[in-house]
Design a protein around this motif. Structure first.
Motif, PDB file in Angstrom:
ATOM      1  N   VAL A  40      18.466  41.197  41.211  1.00  0.00           N
ATOM      2  CA  VAL A  40      19.666  40.757  40.504  1.00  0.00           C
ATOM      3  C   VAL A  40      20.070  39.380  41.027  1.00  0.00           C
ATOM      4  N   ASP A  41      19.925  38.373  40.175  1.00  0.00           N
ATOM      5  CA  ASP A  41      20.277  37.000  40.519  1.00  0.00           C
ATOM      6  C   ASP A  41      21.631  36.685  39.877  1.00  0.00           C
ATOM      7  N   VAL A  42      22.686  36.673  40.702  1.00  0.00           N
ATOM      8  CA  VAL A  42      24.035  36.500  40.155  1.00  0.00           C
ATOM      9  C   VAL A  42      24.301  35.062  39.747  1.00  0.00           C
ATOM     10  N   LYS A  43      23.512  34.114  40.208  1.00  0.00           N
ATOM     11  CA  LYS A  43      23.751  32.704  39.874  1.00  0.00           C
ATOM     12  C   LYS A  43      23.225  32.360  38.487  1.00  0.00           C
ATOM     13  N   THR A  44      22.153  33.033  38.079  1.00  0.00           N
ATOM     14  CA  THR A  44      21.590  32.773  36.761  1.00  0.00           C
ATOM     15  C   THR A  44      21.822  33.931  35.799  1.00  0.00           C
ATOM     16  N   ASN A  45      22.512  34.984  36.286  1.00  0.00           N
ATOM     17  CA  ASN A  45      22.788  36.169  35.460  1.00  0.00           C
ATOM     18  C   ASN A  45      21.502  36.760  34.883  1.00  0.00           C
ATOM     19  N   ARG A  46      20.515  36.920  35.776  1.00  0.00           N
ATOM     20  CA  ARG A  46      19.247  37.506  35.362  1.00  0.00           C
ATOM     21  C   ARG A  46      18.916  38.712  36.239  1.00  0.00           C
ATOM     22  N   VAL A  47      18.207  39.665  35.647  1.00  0.00           N
ATOM     23  CA  VAL A  47      17.625  40.783  36.387  1.00  0.00           C
ATOM     24  C   VAL A  47      16.116  40.678  36.217  1.00  0.00           C
ATOM     25  N   ILE A  48      15.410  40.434  37.321  1.00  0.00           N
ATOM     26  CA  ILE A  48      13.961  40.252  37.286  1.00  0.00           C
ATOM     27  C   ILE A  48      13.320  41.575  37.708  1.00  0.00           C
ATOM     28  N   VAL A  49      12.507  42.126  36.829  1.00  0.00           N
ATOM     29  CA  VAL A  49      11.905  43.441  37.053  1.00  0.00           C
ATOM     30  C   VAL A  49      10.498  43.261  37.617  1.00  0.00           C
ATOM     31  N   THR A  50      10.228  43.912  38.739  1.00  0.00           N
ATOM     32  CA  THR A  50       8.901  43.847  39.353  1.00  0.00           C
ATOM     33  C   THR A  50       8.439  45.250  39.707  1.00  0.00           C
ATOM     34  N   LYS A  51       7.130  45.405  39.832  1.00  0.00           N
ATOM     35  CA  LYS A  51       6.528  46.667  40.236  1.00  0.00           C
ATOM     36  C   LYS A  51       6.041  46.575  41.666  1.00  0.00           C
ATOM     37  N   ASP A  52       6.236  47.691  42.399  1.00  0.00           N
ATOM     38  CA  ASP A  52       5.687  47.790  43.745  1.00  0.00           C
ATOM     39  C   ASP A  52       6.138  46.623  44.617  1.00  0.00           C
ATOM     40  N   SER A  61      23.836  45.314  33.421  1.00  0.00           N
ATOM     41  CA  SER A  61      23.283  44.926  32.119  1.00  0.00           C
ATOM     42  C   SER A  61      24.213  43.967  31.374  1.00  0.00           C
ATOM     43  N   LYS A  62      25.511  44.236  31.401  1.00  0.00           N
ATOM     44  CA  LYS A  62      26.453  43.393  30.676  1.00  0.00           C
ATOM     45  C   LYS A  62      26.492  41.996  31.285  1.00  0.00           C
ATOM     46  N   GLY A  63      26.186  41.008  30.459  1.00  0.00           N
ATOM     47  CA  GLY A  63      26.206  39.617  30.908  1.00  0.00           C
ATOM     48  C   GLY A  63      24.936  39.191  31.619  1.00  0.00           C
ATOM     49  N   PHE A  64      23.964  40.105  31.766  1.00  0.00           N
ATOM     50  CA  PHE A  64      22.715  39.780  32.454  1.00  0.00           C
ATOM     51  C   PHE A  64      21.549  39.890  31.476  1.00  0.00           C
ATOM     52  N   SER A  65      20.627  38.940  31.544  1.00  0.00           N
ATOM     53  CA  SER A  65      19.383  39.040  30.786  1.00  0.00           C
ATOM     54  C   SER A  65      18.325  39.672  31.691  1.00  0.00           C
ATOM     55  N   ARG A  66      17.443  40.434  31.088  1.00  0.00           N
ATOM     56  CA  ARG A  66      16.402  41.100  31.866  1.00  0.00           C
ATOM     57  C   ARG A  66      15.061  40.454  31.551  1.00  0.00           C
ATOM     58  N   VAL A  67      14.356  40.026  32.602  1.00  0.00           N
ATOM     59  CA  VAL A  67      13.062  39.367  32.430  1.00  0.00           C
ATOM     60  C   VAL A  67      12.032  40.059  33.311  1.00  0.00           C
ATOM     61  N   GLN A  68      10.794  39.965  32.881  1.00  0.00           N
ATOM     62  CA  GLN A  68       9.706  40.557  33.647  1.00  0.00           C
ATOM     63  C   GLN A  68       9.278  39.604  34.748  1.00  0.00           C
ATOM     64  N   GLY A  69       9.050  40.137  35.919  1.00  0.00           N
ATOM     65  CA  GLY A  69       8.595  39.318  37.034  1.00  0.00           C
ATOM     66  C   GLY A  69       7.171  38.837  36.814  1.00  0.00           C
TER      67      GLY A  69
END
Length: 342
Positions: A99-111, A208-216
């Protein structure tokens, strides 16, 4: 003569007793190591952790608050350095949400890498095959009695890691990893800790609200089927014919990095890792942000970078671009690289 015989008999008995004690100590340390690896599956806690990474010219420190609800829910909330303040990593099983609060992004990674792991993917079988566990001096960490264990490489005799585990729960409270010269290259330490029965589920909810979700960047699914990963690479991939003692293939994935299909092969001895990246799109590794040095891999021009315990070696041969990176010196990485394309 009788006195001498008795002395020799007593000496032999002392040696046998000492050997038995050493074996018992080693066995006890090995069992403690297994318990330390298993502890996060059964122990819930909250606390604060300090991480230190020692590079060639400076040390990087981070501090985060941590909540862990066994077996597999964890949140790390960073308080230092300032560039990470407020960011968090929420791990749910083998999926991590950065969760990057400065860019309002959630970067999803595995393992994603976990700071309190003892071994690579907590693989006890691989770890115990290559390292001998030896009991060390008991101490106090974060105000709690702690048992210590040293991990000694069976091939080199080098102590590569020391861990301190809580004497009651066996959770790792402190971990130090050592380089080939014996210096500390990274350290993890709980500054404070409190054990709890459970934690509210809301702590581990992903915003989720206000955050975009991107794949790592690691979009491939790691697999222990290296041959299968090589077949899906889309080019005639190559693997090393030489690996240092104890290293074995553990995972592979094929992913697109900046639009370029790249094969990643991961090797480990339980503590140290070596990664081999390769692609066929004429894309070399970008070393512009590092101080690189020229060298050779067989007859091919190459570049290498050293940063503390980490070495990266990049070269091109037979229409492919390669990079091998790991916690080994340049000579060892050079042997691995030369065995990929003779």
């Amino acid at each position: 003569m009788q006195i001498v015989s008795k002395f020799l008999a007593m000496l032999a008995l002392t040696i046998l007793v000492s050997a038995a004690a050493a074996r018992a100590q080693g066995g006890n340390a090995t069992e403690l190591l297994r318990q330390a690896i298993d502890a996060p599956n059964t122990v819930s806690y909250v606390g604060q952790v300090q991480n230190l990474e020692f590079g060639s010219s400076k040390a990087e420190a981070s501090i985060f608050r941590i909540e862990h609800d066994s077996p597999n829910l964890t949140r790390r909330w960073y308080v230092a350095p300032q560039t990470l303040y407020g960011d968090s990593i929420i791990s749910r099983g083998d999926t991590s949400y950065n969760v990057d609060v400065k860019t309002n992004r959630v970067i999803v990674t595995k393992d994603d890498a976990i700071d309190d792991q003892v071994a690579q993917d907590d693989n006890f079988a691989l770890l115990s095959r290559n390292y001998r566990a030896i009991s060390g001096t008991d101490e106090n960490v974060a105000g709690r009695p702690a048992l210590s264990i040293l991990l000694v490489n069976k091939y080199t005799g080098q102590t590569v890691m020391r861990i301190w585990l809580d004497s009651q729960t066996k959770l790792v409270l402190q971990k130090e990893q050592y380089g080939s010269n014996g210096s500390v290259i990274r350290q993890m330490r709980f500054e404070q800790i409190r054990f709890v029965k459970d934690l509210p589920d809301g702590i581990f909810s992903v915003p989720s609200k206000g955050f975009s979700r991107v794949q790592g960047t690691t979009t491939g699914i790691p697999s222990n089927d290296l041959a299968g990963a090589v077949r899906t690479a889309g080019f005639k991939a190559r693997g090393p014919r030489y690996l240092p003692d104890g290293f074995t293939p553990v995972a592979a994935d094929v992913t697109d990095i900046k639009g370029i299909r790249t094969l990643h092969l991961l090797y480990s001895d339980g503590v140290r890792t070596v990664s081999l990246f390769e692609n066929a799109r004429g894309a070399a590794v970008d070393l512009s942000h590092y101080r690189s040095h020229p060298t050779k891999v067989s007859q091919s021009d190459a570049q290498y970078v050293e940063d503390g315990p980490i070495t990266l070696l990049a070269w091109a041969a037979e229409g492919l671009h390669f990079a091998v990176v790991g916690e080994l010196n340049l000579a060892e990485l050079g042997k691995i690289a030369a065995s990929v394309v003779p």
